[in-house]
Write an enzyme that holds these catalytic residues in place. Structure first.
Site, PDB file in Angstrom:
ATOM      1  N   ASP A   9     -17.911  25.231 -18.789  1.00 48.58           N
ATOM      2  CA  ASP A   9     -19.276  25.760 -18.728  1.00 48.58           C
ATOM      3  C   ASP A   9     -19.345  27.023 -19.589  1.00 48.58           C
ATOM      4  OD1 ASP A   9     -21.590  26.199 -15.974  1.00 48.58           O
ATOM      5  OD2 ASP A   9     -21.673  27.060 -17.973  1.00 48.58           O
ATOM      6  N   ASP A 104     -24.537  22.862 -22.164  1.00 44.53           N
ATOM      7  CA  ASP A 104     -23.400  23.789 -22.219  1.00 44.53           C
ATOM      8  C   ASP A 104     -22.330  23.467 -21.173  1.00 44.53           C
ATOM      9  OD1 ASP A 104     -24.615  24.719 -19.819  1.00 44.53           O
ATOM     10  OD2 ASP A 104     -23.730  26.682 -20.166  1.00 44.53           O
ATOM     11  N   GLU A 105     -22.389  22.287 -20.597  1.00 42.32           N
ATOM     12  CA  GLU A 105     -21.543  22.044 -19.432  1.00 42.32           C
ATOM     13  C   GLU A 105     -21.115  20.578 -19.381  1.00 42.32           C
ATOM     14  OE1 GLU A 105     -23.736  23.073 -15.915  1.00 42.32           O
ATOM     15  OE2 GLU A 105     -22.383  21.959 -14.630  1.00 42.32           O
TER      16      GLU A 105
END
Ligand code: TTP
Ligand code: MG
Length: 408
Positions: A9, A104-105
């Site tokens: 993350d 983003d993860e």
């Protein structure tokens, strides 16, 4: 099943990207989202801004009250999306399966490449190093035996963190006295319900597991398992066709009273939904309408609409749903399709043959023509820009002001 899972993350993602691209922002409280003079929320805030209490999802006016000296910026989604592509390339090179959760993860199944937890740690640090060297960004990585534990681990030492949770016992020891919300599937509403029965911590869930199950049924059983560190879910690569729905929405800068105007907005939302569905070769089998009223009360209405693949059909269904909802000042309107299927499932129905897609195209042309005349808009040649959230938002605001003036 013995799993070795990495959860990665990015740290303060949107904000970190903007700071990377403009070093003069370094060390300053940066808030990405709406601007204070607008209506809307915080998408994310730099760690400096978080010290003032600013966080994702917070009303932007509240953020401004807490942090008037902050720097406020709109998000640049195209940029973040491109970076997300680069991140996925790095992540992909270490995983047999990669499940993207957000830009983003992601979860990475690294069992094959890593063999064991020591191997996974080496991969995790390699990912951190490459992300920093190649993209100039930091991330936090968790390594664990399950998805829930891996996500917990990545949060543990944020920012620029690394943490491992090797066994269910380690997981339990870590979270046992924490709030029920630390089990990620427990959302705000579920938590409130549990609190009202005196269940505040993970330990309370263990101690009162029968109560949790009778209160929440199937979800309760799942939460109880998590409270014991049990989570066998595999990392499942995300495919767009697995998406449950596609929708778009706009928030108005001032509440809207006219449902006639809302219908005009639905025309544009329908176009945006159609465009996104087209990109993945999908169509819906139902249409949803979402309304948030001025007092923040929200409703969603839906109806079945087989083979819903054109903006005209989406619009017609959404407009009919709108006719059935309570009148009042409206803050947000959204439209979408659900129950998605792919092109290969598409079969012509008698209805299609009779109505014909040409008709739908025609009615869309008519609708757009009406909008152009009513609001003096010029869509010719640049209708494709409407798919971008900021252009959609600006166009709708322009229309709203125009509508208000002409109805005075
Ligand atoms: P997160 O990973 O939740 O947050 P973050 O990366 O900004 O910060 P952290 O270091 O705590 O992980 O979300 C990733 C991005 O998604 C975030 O930068 C902005 C966006 N986002 C929203 O737009 N709205 C939201 O409510 C949240 C939670 C995130
Ligand atoms: Mg993040």
């Amino acid at each position: 099943m013995d799993q070795v899972i990495i959860h990665v993350d990015m740290d303060a993602f949107y904000a970190s990207v903007e700071i990377r691209d403009d070093p003069s922002l370094t060390g300053k409280p940066l808030i990405i989202g709406s601007l204070p003079k607008e209506r809307g929320v915080v998408a994310t805030a730099s760690y400096e801004a978080r010290k003032y209490g600013v966080h994702s999802g917070m009303n932007i006016k509240e953020a401004y009250r807490l942090c008037p000296g902050g720097i406020y910026m709109h998000p640049d989604m195209d940029k973040y999306k491109a970076i997300s592509g680069q991140l996925h390339e790095i992540w992909n090179s270490y995983a047999t399966a990669l499940e993207g959760v957000a830009y983003d993860e992601a979860y990475l199944d690294v069992k094959e490449q890593a063999v064991d937890f020591d191997g996974a740690r080496r991969i995790a640090y390699e990912i951190k190093r490459r992300t920093l060297e190649e993209l100039g960004l930091t991330c936090s990585v968790g390594v664990a035996y399950s998805k829930t534990a891996a996500k917990t681990a990545s949060e543990e030492k944020k920012p620029d963190g690394y943490f491992e949770i090797r066994t269910p016992e380690d997981f339990i020891n870590l979270v046992i006295d924490r709030d029920v919300r630390s089990l990620y599937t427990v959302g705000a509403m579920t938590a409130e319900k549990l609190y009202s029965y005196g269940i505040h911590t993970v330990r309370d869930i263990q101690d009162k597991k029968d109560m949790v199950i009778s209160l929440l049924g199937k979800q309760g059983r799942w939460i109880t398992q998590l409270a014991y560190g049990i989570d066998d879910r595999a990392v499942t690569p995300y495919r767009p066709e697995d998406a449950k729905s596609i929708s778009r929405e706009v928030t108005f800068q001032e509440d809207v009273m006219s449902f006639e105007f809302l219908k005009d907005v639905l025309v544009l939302l329908a176009l945006c939904v159609e465009h996104r569905a087209d990109r993945y070769g999908l169509h819906g089998n139902g249409v949803t309408l979402k309304i948030t009223y001025g007092d923040m009360k929200g409703i969603t209405r839906s109806r079945l609409a087989p083979h819903c693949d054109s903006a005209a059909k989406i619009y017609q269904n959404a407009a009919q749903l709108l006719d059935g909802v309570e009148r009042g000042p409206v803050r947000l309107v959204g439209a979408g399709i659900y129950n998605l299927s792919g092109e290969e499932d598409r079969q012509m129905t008698i209805e299609d043959l009779i109505s014909g897609d040409i008709d739908h195209n025609n009615s869309m042309t008519d609708l757009l023509q009406r909008l152009q005349t009513r609001y003096h808009l010029d869509f010719a040649g640049n209708l494709d820009k409407i798919y971008k959230a900021d252009v959609l938002h600006r166009t709708v605001e322009y229309m709203r002001k125009h509508f208000d003036q002409n109805s005075k």
